[in-house]
Design an enzyme around this catalytic site. Structure first.
Site, PDB file in Angstrom:
ATOM      1  N   HIS A 145       5.254  -1.081  -0.229  1.00 32.66           N
ATOM      2  CA  HIS A 145       5.754  -1.622  -1.500  1.00 32.66           C
ATOM      3  C   HIS A 145       5.908  -3.135  -1.452  1.00 32.66           C
ATOM      4  CE1 HIS A 145       7.130   2.573  -1.073  1.00 32.66           C
ATOM      5  NE2 HIS A 145       6.595   2.667  -2.274  1.00 32.66           N
ATOM      6  N   GLY A 146       5.244  -3.771  -0.481  1.00 28.32           N
ATOM      7  CA  GLY A 146       5.157  -5.230  -0.469  1.00 28.32           C
ATOM      8  C   GLY A 146       6.434  -5.969  -0.105  1.00 28.32           C
TER       9      GLY A 146
END
Lengths: 180, 439, 280
Positions: A145-146
């Site tokens: 999810h970065g």
């Protein structure tokens, strides 16, 4: 009539004592059920042999400068990173920056061992394993999810709420750490 | 389930639910308002005790399956790991192992009660047959569960029992190979036994629902065997029988706990704590105590196929019992001659159980050699079990049908309330001994 | 009548399961008044420590104990439990014992099989690598694993104690084959070796020679090291190893029984009150 007038027959005298006895009996039965329920729940917690294997020793000479090694500890990845001077300097420089989970670099390693970073390798967002050296801060980057972590393992950008966790560990000698 | 319902929904949620799925009404009618004969004695509490036993076995069994490894190399060690390392694993495993014995103690009490009070007779034939189905499923479940620890007795018990099917002509060998999944009891056998051991209890639970349904259509039998005539004969199940069953359950749990905590291995065979070794059979192969009577019947017959057929016949005869006993009087309270034969039958069952635990050649009276009749000394366990087995079958196939035709029963009360009210001297022994009876 | 008859019947069946099956030709084990007998029984910590020493110095040469780990020695109820170290892995005494042993491991780097000192988490090393090796070294007989020995034998610790102290000169007329030893407490059948008159003696042949001798083990607590003492202590140790949770179990059980008695009492009073006005 049959002497049985069940609806009212049991009523009789002394209602308070009667109520107390029934309530006590039901309460005691519920207590017994709860006592049995606890072992049935607690059995899912780690067993004796699982807890016994929960510490690991690691020889630091295996990690080259600027590299990171991932080992398995308690079923999870453990990052052992040998930091370069530049990486340490970059981390210290950002100590005053605005962070979600403020910590100085000093707090994230053992005193006098700034080159060694020992971290639990699971993203504090939802448990993925961040990749080494990626992201905007050249620390770690979580592909799920970065989330971006810096060279001190602190969360700088993305959804993760906390810095990468530091496990309980100790230096047994200059080259040997014991985790757990 | 008994037709008329007295349930009145009180809250809005109950009314909403009642209009869509009357589950509260079902529960109310079957365990709260259910009219139950007011003269049930403690023998009638075993139904509730059995429900609890099933619940305990399911709960502890699901827990054990979380830790158990169904593999020949790991099964024994995984059980010991449960006992040594898993939190409260010793408690869960001993509850499960002793729970099986408790389950059988309760089911035998429940069955003998049914036999004594004629609970298998019209209109309760189906109720009785469903009970027999539960008993069969219990035996299959218990047998396969006993194999899982993969001790010496587990393994060789599995060998002996699966070989029983080899007695069948023509198909015998194919069936045993199919049961084993190989050429001997081995890993595939252990795996499928584990799977089935997990499945069957849920099938038992399903048949239990049918059993209770059938009960609630026809209502309880009772110690007089006289059907309920009016409201005066009954009390609502709750609180009258919930509290009585509750008390009986507490007493039963005391016995259960005494085994689990202070003598957890008393009912098991020590040899099962030796890991399975397919190359060495223990000196003395015996099943768990609850199978001993059937084991004795098996060994009493010198022919393999006949032995197997007799053993299964001993259970099969229970299914047709409602049509073997033709007497219109249900309770043996009013059938003194049959009652005497019944007690001999109980003794015969115990004798069979005793013989099943002994070696066939062992002397009944130690040190006394009489003479050899056919193949064995008359004073041997094998002959004792033959006499007892003969009586077992004679009771069902000869005595009960014959008694139904010839016996003159004692006068029965007009209704359940009548003997209760009169406290007459004619009150039979069974009722007089009831401790719950008010003096 | 039905009640009494069947109650006795069920109880009889329940009890028949155990002792009734103990048919055999061996001598009944001698009964020892163990400290861990009865519902309140506890293991004698000093005895377990002595018993472990006997196991370690005598038995472990041939008998594996594959289900036991060093940490078990320091767990609650174990011989070296120290309340200061609730986690047995930290118990320094247990760590010292473990360090004396070498176990095989795989080097994480090279993949080679290496030897390293054992840790508290390691199992007791087995004296033989496999069953064939164990049999080859013991004249074809397999020394049984000790992990569950006590509960896998009829009579438990009584039997082990009796066997260890029960070696006798074989009665005249009994031809004991080489590599075998006569013991009256050993289950078996010696009639094939019986050349004397009358019935063959009870007992059986055992491949193990009498393993204990006076002063064979020096006890750290100064207890006199007789064969009887060694046999007693090692039997107690094996009883503990079979059932390491026994003390916990009995303590839980006493509480459970008291609680259930109170529950039964309350339910009985409640039952009497509910039924008081119903004739039945």
């Amino acid at each position: 009539m049959a002497g049985a007038n069940p609806e009212h027959g049991a009523g009789g005298d002394d209602p308070s004592r009667r109520d107390f006895i029934h309530i006590a009996a039901v309460a005691a039965a519920a207590g017994a059920a709860a006592t049995v329920a606890w072992p049935l729940v607690d059995q899912m917690n780690p067993a004796g042999d699982t807890l016994a294997l929960a510490s690991v020793e690691f020889d630091l000479t295996k990690v080259e400068l600027g590299q990171s090694v991932t080992i398995k500890w308690r079923g999870k990845p453990l990052f052992i990173r040998h930091r370069t001077g530049a990486e340490i300097a970059a981390a210290i420089k950002d100590d005053k920056a605005d962070m979600r989970d403020p910590q100085t670099d000093e707090e994230r390693h053992k005193p006098g061992k700034a080159e060694w970073l020992v971290l639990i390798g699971t993203c504090t967002h939802l448990g993925c394993v961040p990749t080494f050296g990626g992201g905007d801060y050249a620390g770690w980057f979580c592909p799920c999810h970065g989330s971006h972590y810096d060279t001190s393992g602190r969360i700088r950008k993305g959804p993760a709420p906390k810095n990468l966790a530091v496990p309980e560990y100790a230096f047994l000698s200059d080259t040997l750490v014991k985790v757990g | 389930m008994s037709g008329h319902s007295n349930y009145v929904p009180k809250t809005g949620i109950e009314r909403w639910l009642d209009a869509r799925m009357p589950i509260v009404r079902l529960a109310y009618d079957s365990v709260v308002d259910f009219p139950t004969p007011k003269n049930l004695n403690y023998w009638y509490t075993f139904g509730g005790i059995l429900a609890l036993c099933l619940g305990i076995q399911l709960a502890t069994g699901i827990v054990l399956a979380m830790h158990y490894v169904p593999h020949v190399d790991h099964a024994f060690a995984s059980i010991e790991r449960i006992m040594r390392d898993v939190n409260y694993g010793w408690l869960v495993r001993y509850m499960h192992a002793n729970g099986a014995s408790m389950f059988f103690i309760a089911v035998y009490a429940h069955m003998f009660r049914g036999l004594y009070y004629g609970s298998y007779k019209a209109p309760r034939e189906l109720l009785w047959i469903l009970g027999c189905v539960i008993y069969l499923l219990m035996m299959a479940t218990a047998f396969m569960g006993y194999v899982l620890p993969w001790g010496q007795m587990s393994f060789h018990g599995a060998v002996v029992i699966t070989n029983l099917f080899g007695a069948l002509p023509v198909v015998g060998e194919s069936i045993t190979t199919w049961l084993w999944g190989g050429f001997a009891v081995d890993n595939p056998t252990l795996n499928r036994f584990f799977s089935l051991h997990y499945l069957l209890p849920f099938m038992i639970a399903g048949v239990v629902v049918l059993h209770i349904w059938a009960l609630h259509v026809v209502g309880n039998n009772n110690p007089t065997g006289v059907e309920v005539k009016s409201k005066a004969d009954t009390v609502p199940f709750h609180p009258y029988y919930t509290v009585k069953d509750g008390f009986a359950i507490a007493v039963f749990l005391l016995m259960f706990a005494a085994f689990v905590f202070f003598n957890p291995n008393a009912l098991g065979d020590p040899v099962n704590y030796v890991p399975a070794n397919p190359l060495v059979t223990p000196a003395h192969i015996v099943p768990e105590w609850y199978f001993l009577p059937f084991y004795a019947i098996l060994r009493a017959v010198p022919d393999k196929l006949m032995g197997v057929l007799m053993m299964f016949g001993a259970i099969a005869v229970l299914f047709v019992l409602p049509w073997l006993d033709r007497s219109r009087v249900k309770s043996l309270r009013y059938r003194p001659t049959t009652r005497m034969y019944f007690f001999i039958f109980v003794v015969a069952c115990l004798v069979l159980g005793y013989c099943g635990g002994k070696l066939p050649d062992e002397h009944v009276i130690p040190g006394l050699s009489t003479f050899t009749l056919f193949d064995a000394d008359l004073n041997s366990m094998v002959w004792l079990s033959r006499f007892a087995a003969a009586y077992y079958f004679a009771y069902f196939l000869v005595i009960l049908p014959w008694m139904g035709l010839t016996e003159t029963p004692l006068p029965q009360p007009e209704s359940i309330s009548e003997p209760v009210l009169s406290h007459s001297a004619a009150t039979p022994a069974g009722a007089a001994a009831s401790p719950e009876k008010r003096g | 009548m039905l009640r009494k008859g069947l109650a006795i019947a069920v109880l009889g069946l329940a009890l028949a399961g155990g002792p009734a099956l103990a048919a055999g030709s061996q001598k009944e084990p001698r009964t020892v008044a163990w400290s861990f007998n009865g519902p309140f029984g506890k293991f004698d910590r000093a005895q377990l420590q002595r018993g472990y020493k006997v196991y370690r110095e005598v038995c472990s040469a041939c008998h594996a104990m594959s289900l036991m780990s060093f940490r078990n020695l320091g767990q609650k109820g174990g011989p070296f439990f120290d309340p200061k170290y609730p986690n047995p892995n930290d118990n320094p005494y247990v760590k010292t014992i473990a360090k004396d042993y070498e176990v095989s491991d795989i080097d994480g780097e090279t993949g080679d099989v290496v030897k390293r000192p054992a840790t508290a988490a390691d199992r007791f090393p087995s004296p033989f690598p496999n069953e064939a090796a164990a049999r080859a070294s013991n004249g074809g007989a397999l020394p049984p694993d000790f992990s569950t020995l006590s509960k896998s034998r009829e009579g438990g610790p009584d039997y082990i104690y009796s066997l260890l102290t029960g070696y006798v000169t074989p009665p005249a007329g009994l031809q004991v084959p080489t590599g075998q030893h006569y013991n009256p407490y050993m289950p078996g059948d010696v009639s094939a070796y019986w050349k004397g008159k009358g019935h063959a003696p009870v007992g059986g042949m055992i491949a193990m020679a009498a393993p204990l001798a006076p002063e064979k083990v020096t006890f750290d607590d100064g207890t006199k090291s007789t064969v009887d003492q060694q046999a007693r202590d090692v039997s107690a140790f094996l009883a503990w190893a079979s059932e390491p949770k026994m003390e916990e179990r009995k303590a839980f059980g006493v509480g459970a029984m008291v609680y259930l008695l109170i529950l039964a009492g309350l339910l009985y009073v409640s039952y009497r009150r509910i039924w008081r006005n119903v004739a039945h």
